[in-house]
Design a protein around this motif. Structure first.
Motif, mmCIF file in Angstrom:
data_model
loop_
_atom_site.group_PDB
_atom_site.id
_atom_site.type_symbol
_atom_site.label_atom_id
_atom_site.label_comp_id
_atom_site.label_asym_id
_atom_site.label_seq_id
_atom_site.Cartn_x
_atom_site.Cartn_y
_atom_site.Cartn_z
ATOM 1 N N PHE A 130 -53.902 17.900 -25.754
ATOM 2 C CA PHE A 130 -52.704 17.710 -26.567
ATOM 3 C C PHE A 130 -53.042 17.774 -28.053
ATOM 4 O O PHE A 130 -52.399 18.496 -28.826
ATOM 5 N N HIS A 131 -54.046 17.024 -28.458
ATOM 6 C CA HIS A 131 -54.377 16.977 -29.883
ATOM 7 C C HIS A 131 -54.989 18.291 -30.370
ATOM 8 O O HIS A 131 -54.787 18.667 -31.538
ATOM 9 N N GLU A 132 -55.717 18.989 -29.502
ATOM 10 C CA GLU A 132 -56.230 20.302 -29.881
ATOM 11 C C GLU A 132 -55.084 21.283 -30.119
ATOM 12 O O GLU A 132 -55.092 22.050 -31.094
ATOM 13 N N THR A 133 -54.097 21.259 -29.235
ATOM 14 C CA THR A 133 -52.948 22.158 -29.386
ATOM 15 C C THR A 133 -52.140 21.810 -30.622
ATOM 16 O O THR A 133 -51.694 22.702 -31.362
ATOM 17 N N LEU A 134 -51.953 20.520 -30.872
ATOM 18 C CA LEU A 134 -51.220 20.099 -32.060
ATOM 19 C C LEU A 134 -51.940 20.553 -33.324
ATOM 20 O O LEU A 134 -51.310 21.006 -34.293
ATOM 21 N N ALA A 135 -53.264 20.471 -33.317
ATOM 22 C CA ALA A 135 -54.042 20.925 -34.471
ATOM 23 C C ALA A 135 -53.889 22.436 -34.666
ATOM 24 O O ALA A 135 -53.758 22.919 -35.800
ATOM 25 N N GLN A 136 -53.886 23.188 -33.582
ATOM 26 C CA GLN A 136 -53.720 24.635 -33.684
ATOM 27 C C GLN A 136 -52.330 25.002 -34.195
ATOM 28 O O GLN A 136 -52.158 26.015 -34.878
ATOM 29 N N ALA A 137 -51.354 24.161 -33.877
ATOM 30 C CA ALA A 137 -49.974 24.448 -34.264
ATOM 31 C C ALA A 137 -49.704 24.229 -35.747
ATOM 32 O O ALA A 137 -48.644 24.621 -36.246
ATOM 33 N N CYS A 138 -50.640 23.638 -36.477
ATOM 34 C CA CYS A 138 -50.399 23.324 -37.890
ATOM 35 C C CYS A 138 -50.398 24.570 -38.759
ATOM 36 O O CYS A 138 -49.962 24.516 -39.914
ATOM 37 N N LEU A 147 -59.955 19.210 -38.154
ATOM 38 C CA LEU A 147 -59.530 18.298 -37.097
ATOM 39 C C LEU A 147 -60.378 18.472 -35.843
ATOM 40 O O LEU A 147 -60.736 17.489 -35.179
ATOM 41 N N THR A 148 -60.722 19.720 -35.531
ATOM 42 C CA THR A 148 -61.553 19.977 -34.356
ATOM 43 C C THR A 148 -62.941 19.374 -34.536
ATOM 44 O O THR A 148 -63.486 18.735 -33.615
ATOM 45 N N GLN A 149 -63.535 19.567 -35.719
ATOM 46 C CA GLN A 149 -64.850 18.981 -35.980
ATOM 47 C C GLN A 149 -64.804 17.461 -35.912
ATOM 48 O O GLN A 149 -65.724 16.823 -35.367
#
Length: 232
Positions: A130-138, A147-149
């Motif tokens: 969820f949080h990976e997808t939200l980060a990609q959506a920014c 955010l990934t790091q």
């Protein structure tokens, strides 16, 4: 194990996070090249990248070694995430695609189902996706990368306890997606900030040689967090 040369950095990073390469241990190009089935050139490039990311340090007379972060450095990462995740959600509300929304809604549905009936491992995996997808959506490669790091480093340094009320936690995920869907950046920022603050309380530093799943509260001394005895 043989992997493509361009994936060497990811493979070494994943093994550091998983504890395969212990904190403070040496990372020699020759050994790593044999382990991953590549030449020393991509290994050398990967070590430079991982040093820039903070996973590796170069020591005199020892060469490349896995970093040994201090407790203060670990605590700083949680604070940084609490600042950057709300920003990412706010940006996602303005820049997300329908594909992002479809994935986020699907993850929320699964997360809410597992929160009622599923296992803790399911919830951890779904929360990460969820949080990976939200980060990609920014819509910002730089912010997504940061955010990934942060998430990789936090996984490396901390044990995360299962929320006391996983149903409520996934209700918060749903509220974030609702705000992102409506394009309400301020609402997305506020809900994500509350969620990040609550989630931070569940993080415990991995203890030296302690069993997985146990940890200790963050302290602010500058002594290294020695977790060399912990393996996954």
């Amino acid at each position: 194990m043989r992997i493509p040369a361009h994936s060497v950095c990811t493979a070494i990073r994943d093994d550091i996070v998983a504890g395969v390469h212990e904190r403070g241990s040496r990372l020699t190009e020759e050994v790593l090249a044999r382990r991953y089935g590549v030449s020393r050139v991509p290994v050398r490039e990967a070590l430079r990248t991982l040093e820039a990311e903070g996973f590796v340090v170069t020591r005199r007379h020892a060469g490349a070694c896995v970093a040994e972060p201090t407790e203060q450095e670990a605590a700083d990462l949680l604070e940084m995430r609490m600042l950057l995740e709300p920003l990412g959600a706010s940006r996602a509300a303005q820049r997300r695609t329908e594909a992002h929304l479809k994935v986020l809604r699907g993850l929320v549905r699964l997360g809410q189902e597992r929160a009622r009936t599923g296992s803790s491992e399911d919830l951890r995996s779904l929360g990460g996706w969820f949080h990976e997808t939200l980060a990609q959506a920014c819509g910002s490669p730089a912010l997504t990368s940061m955010l990934t790091q942060l998430r990789h480093k936090i996984t490396w340094m901390y044990v995360v306890e299962v929320p006391a009320d996983p149903v409520e936690s996934w209700a918060e995920h749903g509220a974030i997606v609702d705000a992102v869907t409506r394009g309400d950046g301020e609402r997305a920022r506020a809900v994500t900030a509350r969620h990040a603050e609550r989630a931070t309380a569940a993080h415990r530093l991995r203890p030296p040689g302690g069993p997985p799943g146990r940890g200790e509260r963050v302290r602010t001394s500058q002594h290294p967090v020695n977790m060399s005895g912990l393996r996954h």
